[in-house]
Write a protein that holds these residues in place. Sequence first.
Motif, PDB file in Angstrom:
ATOM      1  N   HIS A   1       0.928  -0.938  -0.336  1.00  0.00           N
ATOM      2  CA  HIS A   1       0.157   0.028   0.508  1.00  0.00           C
ATOM      3  C   HIS A   1       1.009   1.323   0.058  1.00  0.00           C
ATOM      4  CE1 HIS A   1      -2.549   3.402   1.978  1.00  0.00           C
ATOM      5  NE2 HIS A   1      -3.119   2.490   1.293  1.00  0.00           N
ATOM      6  N   LEU A   2       0.999   2.171  -1.484  1.00  0.00           N
ATOM      7  CA  LEU A   2       1.896   3.722  -0.803  1.00  0.00           C
ATOM      8  C   LEU A   2       1.319   3.823   0.407  1.00  0.00           C
ATOM      9  CD1 LEU A   2       2.509   5.675  -2.958  1.00  0.00           C
ATOM     10  CD2 LEU A   2       0.353   6.740  -2.867  1.00  0.00           C
ATOM     11  N   SER A   3       0.984   3.571   1.644  1.00  0.00           N
ATOM     12  CA  SER A   3       1.505   4.405   2.465  1.00  0.00           C
ATOM     13  C   SER A   3       0.237   4.578   3.654  1.00  0.00           C
ATOM     14  CB  SER A   3       2.560   6.138   2.588  1.00  0.00           C
ATOM     15  OG  SER A   3       2.014   6.776   3.701  1.00  0.00           O
TER      16      SER A   3
ATOM     17  N   LEU B   1       5.571  -0.311  -3.595  1.00  0.00           N
ATOM     18  CA  LEU B   1       5.946   0.397  -4.105  1.00  0.00           C
ATOM     19  C   LEU B   1       6.255   1.491  -4.337  1.00  0.00           C
ATOM     20  CD1 LEU B   1       1.449   0.752  -3.634  1.00  0.00           C
ATOM     21  CD2 LEU B   1       2.545   0.681  -6.026  1.00  0.00           C
ATOM     22  N   ALA B   2       6.766   2.023  -5.554  1.00  0.00           N
ATOM     23  CA  ALA B   2       7.924   3.461  -5.788  1.00  0.00           C
ATOM     24  C   ALA B   2       7.289   4.183  -6.529  1.00  0.00           C
ATOM     25  CB  ALA B   2       8.914   2.926  -5.817  1.00  0.00           C
TER      26      ALA B   2
ATOM     27  N   TYR C   1       7.623  -3.043  -8.003  1.00  0.00           N
ATOM     28  CA  TYR C   1       8.588  -3.925  -8.494  1.00  0.00           C
ATOM     29  C   TYR C   1       7.611  -5.287  -7.278  1.00  0.00           C
ATOM     30  CZ  TYR C   1      10.931   0.326  -9.491  1.00  0.00           C
ATOM     31  OH  TYR C   1      10.939   1.433 -10.413  1.00  0.00           O
ATOM     32  N   VAL C   2       7.622  -6.373  -8.413  1.00  0.00           N
ATOM     33  CA  VAL C   2       7.079  -8.025  -7.886  1.00  0.00           C
ATOM     34  C   VAL C   2       8.401  -8.588  -7.468  1.00  0.00           C
ATOM     35  CG1 VAL C   2       5.704  -9.259  -8.307  1.00  0.00           C
ATOM     36  CG2 VAL C   2       5.619  -6.937  -8.916  1.00  0.00           C
ATOM     37  N   GLY C   3       8.745  -9.118  -6.537  1.00  0.00           N
ATOM     38  CA  GLY C   3       9.421 -10.347  -6.831  1.00  0.00           C
ATOM     39  C   GLY C   3       8.884 -11.438  -6.382  1.00  0.00           C
ATOM     40  N   THR C   4      10.071 -12.160  -6.961  1.00  0.00           N
ATOM     41  CA  THR C   4       8.948 -13.716  -7.716  1.00  0.00           C
ATOM     42  C   THR C   4       9.756 -14.712  -7.658  1.00  0.00           C
ATOM     43  OG1 THR C   4      10.771 -14.380  -9.955  1.00  0.00           O
ATOM     44  CG2 THR C   4       8.898 -12.618  -9.643  1.00  0.00           C
ATOM     45  N   GLN C   5       9.365 -15.767  -6.978  1.00  0.00           N
ATOM     46  CA  GLN C   5       9.955 -16.916  -6.475  1.00  0.00           C
ATOM     47  C   GLN C   5      10.609 -17.635  -7.854  1.00  0.00           C
ATOM     48  OE1 GLN C   5       9.998 -19.125  -3.892  1.00  0.00           O
ATOM     49  NE2 GLN C   5       8.997 -17.348  -2.759  1.00  0.00           N
TER      50      GLN C   5
ATOM     51  N   ALA D   1      12.111   0.096  -1.148  1.00  0.00           N
ATOM     52  CA  ALA D   1      12.189   1.008  -2.402  1.00  0.00           C
ATOM     53  C   ALA D   1      12.824   2.059  -1.825  1.00  0.00           C
ATOM     54  CB  ALA D   1      11.673   1.340  -2.975  1.00  0.00           C
ATOM     55  N   SER D   2      13.977   2.836  -1.497  1.00  0.00           N
ATOM     56  CA  SER D   2      14.522   3.966  -0.724  1.00  0.00           C
ATOM     57  C   SER D   2      15.145   4.638  -1.603  1.00  0.00           C
ATOM     58  CB  SER D   2      15.125   3.390   0.586  1.00  0.00           C
ATOM     59  OG  SER D   2      15.741   4.522   0.877  1.00  0.00           O
TER      60      SER D   2
END
Length: 363
Positions: free
Chosen positions: A82-84, A135-136, A141-145, A177-178
């Motif tokens: 969620h955004l924030s 989210l950024a 961004y989606v990490g996968t197996q 994300a930063s």
Amino acid sequence: GSVAVDVALVRNFNPAPAVSGSTPPTLRDLAILAVDAGGGTGKLVITDITRRGHPASARPSVGATASSFVLALPAAPTALAHLSPDVSDPYVYVAAGAAGVSVVRLVDAPGAAPAAQLVRTVGLPAGRTASDVVLAGDVLYVGTQDGTVEAMSISDPERPITVGSATIGHPVNDLAASGFVLYVATARGVAALSLDDPDHPAPAGGGALGFVAAPALGLAVSAGHVYVASGAGGVMDVDMRTPAAPVVAGNLAAQLAPGQPINAADVVVSKLPGQTWLLVLDASGDLWGLKLDNRTSIRERCFPDPRAAGCLLDMDFLDPTIMQRDPSFDPVTGTFDAGDPSSATFFHQIKTILGTGKRLARP
């Protein structure tokens, strides 16, 4: 038999204004739980936690429709984005395993029918399995197996579209994300991806993808440092102010749990006026806390003589919220108040309800 796998917070939720007129804000705080219901099925539980800290407030049952709403998902979820917590954005993105990414729109606080709607589920390229989401800006961004990070444009928030991909080589456990850097946690360790081109994440520094501080179950970023939950290995502090050349600053387990074993499952960084806390979830369900910075601010160092070199005269000094000094610091004695709850440098909160611990909500 259901298992909660992730949690997100939304404070002071505001529903979308009605077409015919304005809709007042609900001013209610929501906890959104991703639940693996077993048998490959999943649910999203949206719970009103507005009075969670009120001493006379009874904890409502998850079956109370006035305080909770349950939404069916197309598959067992693994993570939420969620955004924030402080942004009343109506969209929640769910990593839904082999099904891809589900888009959920929050309609109202629990008690309304419906409080949320499943908009659609979007598959990933090559049938990859989503394990984490973050989210950024206008990119999800989606990490996968399968060992990749997929970049999905959400310029239309209800229709994520894959625009780029980066190969990590190991299943992704967590993402953070930063700035213009995406940090990726895997069993091999933490890797950094540059987001100079947000749609096409690439290894930081333009070289090969490097890993540091294995294994990484969860991570949190603050002031250029990445704090890594490494299971029984403790909590690693990695200086990544130069992402292409990370430096392991040390293991914080001895400070978090002096003389005690710790099995770190996840970490978050929580900021208070004048204080920065590292909160660590133990796999047992316990919570550990470590104050990262006990240094006094310039105004604290200069009190009571504002004429000293490098000092400032500030009439708001006595208000810790305005001038961001640690409220437990006594400027007269130059020490931290022993009786102030915020003066502790670390704590251990023993579980009372949980049987295990997996994820912490991002503050």
